[in-house]
Structures are given as C-alpha cells and as structure tokens.
Design a protein around this motif. Structure first.
Motif, PDB file in Angstrom:
ATOM      1  N   LEU A  65       0.810  -1.213   0.000  1.00  0.00           N
ATOM      2  CA  LEU A  65       0.000   0.000   0.000  1.00  0.00           C
ATOM      3  C   LEU A  65       0.846   1.267   0.000  1.00  0.00           C
ATOM      4  CD1 LEU A  65      -2.879  -0.885   2.502  1.00  0.00           C
ATOM      5  CD2 LEU A  65      -2.949  -0.894   0.011  1.00  0.00           C
ATOM      6  N   ASP A  66       2.074   1.168   0.464  1.00  0.00           N
ATOM      7  CA  ASP A  66       2.918   2.352   0.582  1.00  0.00           C
ATOM      8  C   ASP A  66       3.223   3.008  -0.759  1.00  0.00           C
ATOM      9  OD1 ASP A  66       2.972   2.090   3.319  1.00  0.00           O
ATOM     10  OD2 ASP A  66       4.918   1.063   3.378  1.00  0.00           O
ATOM     11  N   ARG A  67       3.054   2.266  -1.846  1.00  0.00           N
ATOM     12  CA  ARG A  67       3.358   2.870  -3.144  1.00  0.00           C
ATOM     13  C   ARG A  67       2.186   3.688  -3.701  1.00  0.00           C
ATOM     14  NH1 ARG A  67       3.002  -2.723  -5.131  1.00  0.00           N
ATOM     15  NH2 ARG A  67       5.248  -2.842  -4.842  1.00  0.00           N
ATOM     16  N   TYR A  68       1.054   3.698  -3.000  1.00  0.00           N
ATOM     17  CA  TYR A  68      -0.115   4.426  -3.487  1.00  0.00           C
ATOM     18  C   TYR A  68      -0.361   5.655  -2.610  1.00  0.00           C
ATOM     19  CZ  TYR A  68      -0.620   0.204  -6.177  1.00  0.00           C
ATOM     20  OH  TYR A  68      -0.377  -0.838  -7.035  1.00  0.00           O
ATOM     21  N   PRO A  69      -0.072   6.847  -3.114  1.00  0.00           N
ATOM     22  CA  PRO A  69      -0.103   8.054  -2.278  1.00  0.00           C
ATOM     23  C   PRO A  69      -1.488   8.460  -1.804  1.00  0.00           C
ATOM     24  CG  PRO A  69       0.258   8.632  -4.585  1.00  0.00           C
ATOM     25  CD  PRO A  69       0.364   7.139  -4.496  1.00  0.00           C
ATOM     26  N   THR A  70      -2.558   7.947  -2.407  1.00  0.00           N
ATOM     27  CA  THR A  70      -3.909   8.331  -1.980  1.00  0.00           C
ATOM     28  C   THR A  70      -4.451   7.439  -0.869  1.00  0.00           C
ATOM     29  OG1 THR A  70      -4.977   6.951  -3.674  1.00  0.00           O
ATOM     30  CG2 THR A  70      -4.454   9.246  -4.275  1.00  0.00           C
ATOM     31  N   VAL A  71      -3.665   6.459  -0.442  1.00  0.00           N
ATOM     32  CA  VAL A  71      -4.092   5.551   0.635  1.00  0.00           C
ATOM     33  C   VAL A  71      -3.379   5.936   1.930  1.00  0.00           C
ATOM     34  CG1 VAL A  71      -4.187   3.179   1.454  1.00  0.00           C
ATOM     35  CG2 VAL A  71      -4.531   3.669  -0.977  1.00  0.00           C
ATOM     36  N   GLU A  72      -4.151   6.246   2.951  1.00  0.00           N
ATOM     37  CA  GLU A  72      -3.603   6.539   4.271  1.00  0.00           C
ATOM     38  C   GLU A  72      -3.981   5.425   5.234  1.00  0.00           C
ATOM     39  OE1 GLU A  72      -3.999   9.766   7.970  1.00  0.00           O
ATOM     40  OE2 GLU A  72      -5.062  10.122   6.078  1.00  0.00           O
ATOM     41  N   ARG A  73      -3.022   4.960   6.024  1.00  0.00           N
ATOM     42  CA  ARG A  73      -3.271   3.946   7.049  1.00  0.00           C
ATOM     43  C   ARG A  73      -3.121   4.570   8.421  1.00  0.00           C
ATOM     44  NH1 ARG A  73       0.403   0.468   7.677  1.00  0.00           N
ATOM     45  NH2 ARG A  73       1.959   1.132   6.145  1.00  0.00           N
ATOM     46  N   ARG A  74      -4.071   4.248   9.307  1.00  0.00           N
ATOM     47  CA  ARG A  74      -3.964   4.707  10.693  1.00  0.00           C
ATOM     48  C   ARG A  74      -4.201   3.521  11.625  1.00  0.00           C
ATOM     49  NH1 ARG A  74      -7.589  10.210  11.220  1.00  0.00           N
ATOM     50  NH2 ARG A  74      -6.849  11.246   9.313  1.00  0.00           N
ATOM     51  N   ALA A  75      -3.337   3.397  12.610  1.00  0.00           N
ATOM     52  CA  ALA A  75      -3.490   2.343  13.624  1.00  0.00           C
ATOM     53  C   ALA A  75      -4.406   2.870  14.713  1.00  0.00           C
ATOM     54  CB  ALA A  75      -2.130   1.962  14.188  1.00  0.00           C
ATOM     55  N   VAL A  76      -5.690   2.834  14.453  1.00  0.00           N
ATOM     56  CA  VAL A  76      -6.663   3.396  15.380  1.00  0.00           C
ATOM     57  C   VAL A  76      -7.998   2.678  15.210  1.00  0.00           C
ATOM     58  CG1 VAL A  76      -7.404   5.197  13.768  1.00  0.00           C
ATOM     59  CG2 VAL A  76      -7.690   5.561  16.232  1.00  0.00           C
ATOM     60  N   GLU A  77      -8.716   2.529  16.296  1.00  0.00           N
ATOM     61  CA  GLU A  77     -10.030   1.898  16.265  1.00  0.00           C
ATOM     62  C   GLU A  77     -11.093   2.907  15.842  1.00  0.00           C
ATOM     63  OE1 GLU A  77     -13.130  -0.397  19.327  1.00  0.00           O
ATOM     64  OE2 GLU A  77     -11.259   0.496  20.061  1.00  0.00           O
ATOM     65  N   VAL A  78     -12.036   2.452  15.064  1.00  0.00           N
ATOM     66  CA  VAL A  78     -13.223   3.250  14.770  1.00  0.00           C
ATOM     67  C   VAL A  78     -14.279   2.858  15.791  1.00  0.00           C
ATOM     68  CG1 VAL A  78     -15.038   3.753  13.085  1.00  0.00           C
ATOM     69  CG2 VAL A  78     -12.683   3.439  12.319  1.00  0.00           C
TER      70      VAL A  78
END
Length: 299
Positions: A65-78
């Motif tokens: 996923l790191d190669r796609y600039p429009t994808v953000e990952r967050r280590a957080v619960e919804v």
C-alpha cells in the motif's frame, strides 16, 4: 470528505485498499491491530503464500500500500459510525472525526469458544474452526469434531477427508441423529460420544486427549469446532445492517448491504471464512465502491 473509509486491516480491508488505491481514490484504512487470526501460526491455502504467518502476510500487504499516495493507514479503532449527509460520519478512538462517501467494514468477527476447559489454551494450536485451513496439518491423527444439532453429521463426515480416526462429540447438547445417520457415520468409521466433556488436556503446545465427565478419555490431536455464533462489530449493528442467525451480514454479489453506500467484506460477511476468500471479497467491494463513485461523479 473521503472517497472511502475502510475499517479493518485484515485480508479483506487491505485488498480493498489496494484496489481502491490503484483507482486513485482517497482512502483511509483504520485498523485497531487486533486480528482474529493473531494466535494462528500460519495461513494455509493462500495462493503463492501457502503457510505464511498471518502477521507476515499483513506486513507484505501494508508495504504494497505504501506505493499508493492516496491511501492513508492509521493504527486506530473506529468506535462509532452513522449515516450523514452524502455518506457516513465516523468517530475514531483518538477523538477525531472523519466523513466519507462510502464505507467498507472489514471488521471480522469475535470468535466465541465453547466453555470447555482447555479450548481457549489450544485455540489456533489444536483447536480449530476450519478443516480446510488446518485439516491437512493434522492429517491421519485422532481428530475430534465438537458439534451438535443439524450440522454435526455433516461436519463429522467432512473430517474423514483428513483422517480415518474421527470422533463426533456432542458434549451432551441436543443432537438429532436418526438411525440412518448413525449407520452412515459408523460406515465411515466415525464414532459418536454424547457424554459431557470435562476438559481438553495436552502438553501445552498440542492437545493429546479429551476427558469426559464420567472419567473416560479419548486420544485427541486436534479439535474442529462446529461454526459457532459469532459477535459482529458494534459498527455493523450501529449502522443497521441485517444479520443472519450466525451473526454475519447477508451481503449481495459485490458485498453490498441493506444500507446504501455500506459494504461488508471478509469474515463478517456471508461467505466461507478463508483468508484468500476475504481478500477476494475486499477486491469485489472495492470494485463496487469505485463503480458507485464513478456513477455519482459523472451523473
């Protein structure tokens, strides 16, 4: 407003994010870091990655996923989600809020275990829910099917693919087995024990025997559980998703739900619970999300 928020960083969520990143969609992937398969040593039956540890699969997927600039990952619960104007509003455990046009829940399920001593100790290491995932590694060993009700006969017969030493244990739960059923099980070498179970014993790494309330015991290398009712994520109930008796969402062809704009992929949906199937469901949900967004944008 985001194009899509994905809740859950397992195979379904990660693959959905991958496909949507390739569609250049604004994606937020939120994951609480508590995967259901955390206790599982290896993931089997995954194309080109057979036997890879689940956390290694996850790390590889996150790196992709790191190669796609429009994808953000967050280590957080919804923690909360609700419908709002033009989409959904979600609340994160850090107190922040996000809005999104589409929402994909890839939250998995909380696995309920029978209250038999030892089942929790050996969960993922001798107590399993899926023979397709773990049957081969326990082949030709004494296997126990923990099942009752209508599903018991079918699951016991299924295990004979992997071993000719199979015992069906009902734990004294109501189980209707006709004379024909019993004869068929006996014909395939399946024993039936309807005595209450006291505990599962082993060496701390692998089960060795099942002990019953009457003091008798049975050699046991692995226990395969009948599919137990599972608890869906609170988000699923908050948003008003329909549920089946097993606690999963009866999704449509492309992981659609009864809530417009909401998709459910992975173990929380209606299909079999395989890592590779969950990943495929994530891809199908992503296709549907992108298609809906495209139709809305060019209308």
């Amino acid at each position: 407003m985001r194009d899509v928020i994905i809740v859950g960083g397992g195979p379904a969520g990660l693959n959905a994010a991958l496909i949507l990143g390739r569609c250049r969609r604004d994606v937020l992937l939120c994951d609480a870091g508590q995967p259901r398969n955390a206790v599982t040593p290896r993931s089997w039956g995954v194309f080109t990655r057979d036997g890879t540890p689940p956390l290694e699969l996850r790390a590889r997927a996150e790196a992709d996923l790191d190669r796609y600039p429009t994808v953000e990952r967050r280590a957080v619960e919804v923690t909360q989600a609700r419908g709002c104007d033009e989409g959904f509003c979600v609340t994160l455990a850090d107190g922040s809020h996000e809005t999104t046009r589409k929402l994909v829940l890839a939250t998995g399920l909380h696995q309920a275990l029978p209250s038999v001593e030892g089942f929790d100790l050996y969960w993922g290491h001798g107590v399993h829910s899926c023979p397709y995932c773990d049957g081969y590694e326990n082949r030709d060993r004494p296997l126990v099917v923990y099942a009752h009700g209508e599903a018991a006969k079918g699951m016991a017969l299924e295990l004979t693919v992997w071993s000719d030493d199979v015992t069906l244990c009902t734990d004294a739960q109501p189980t209707v087995l006709s004379n024909h059923d019993r004869a068929r099980l006996a014909h395939h070498g399946v024993r039936i024990v309807e005595t209450p179970i006291r505990r599962l014993d082993g060496d701390g790494r692998q089960p060795q025997r099942l002990t019953f309330a009457d003091g008798t015991s049975l050699p046991c290398h692995a226990v395969f559980l009948m599919t137990m009712p599972c608890e869906p994520s609170d988000l699923i109930t908050q948003l008003g998703c329909d549920l089946t008796r097993k606690g999963v969402v009866p999704t449509g062809e492309y992981e659609t739900t009864n809530v417009p704009g909401l998709f459910v992929a992975g173990d929380a949906s209606r299909r079999v619970q395989f890592a590779v199937v969950a990943a495929a469901e994530g891809a199908m949900a992503a296709f549907a999300v992108n298609t809906e967004l495209l139709r809305e944008d060019v209308a």
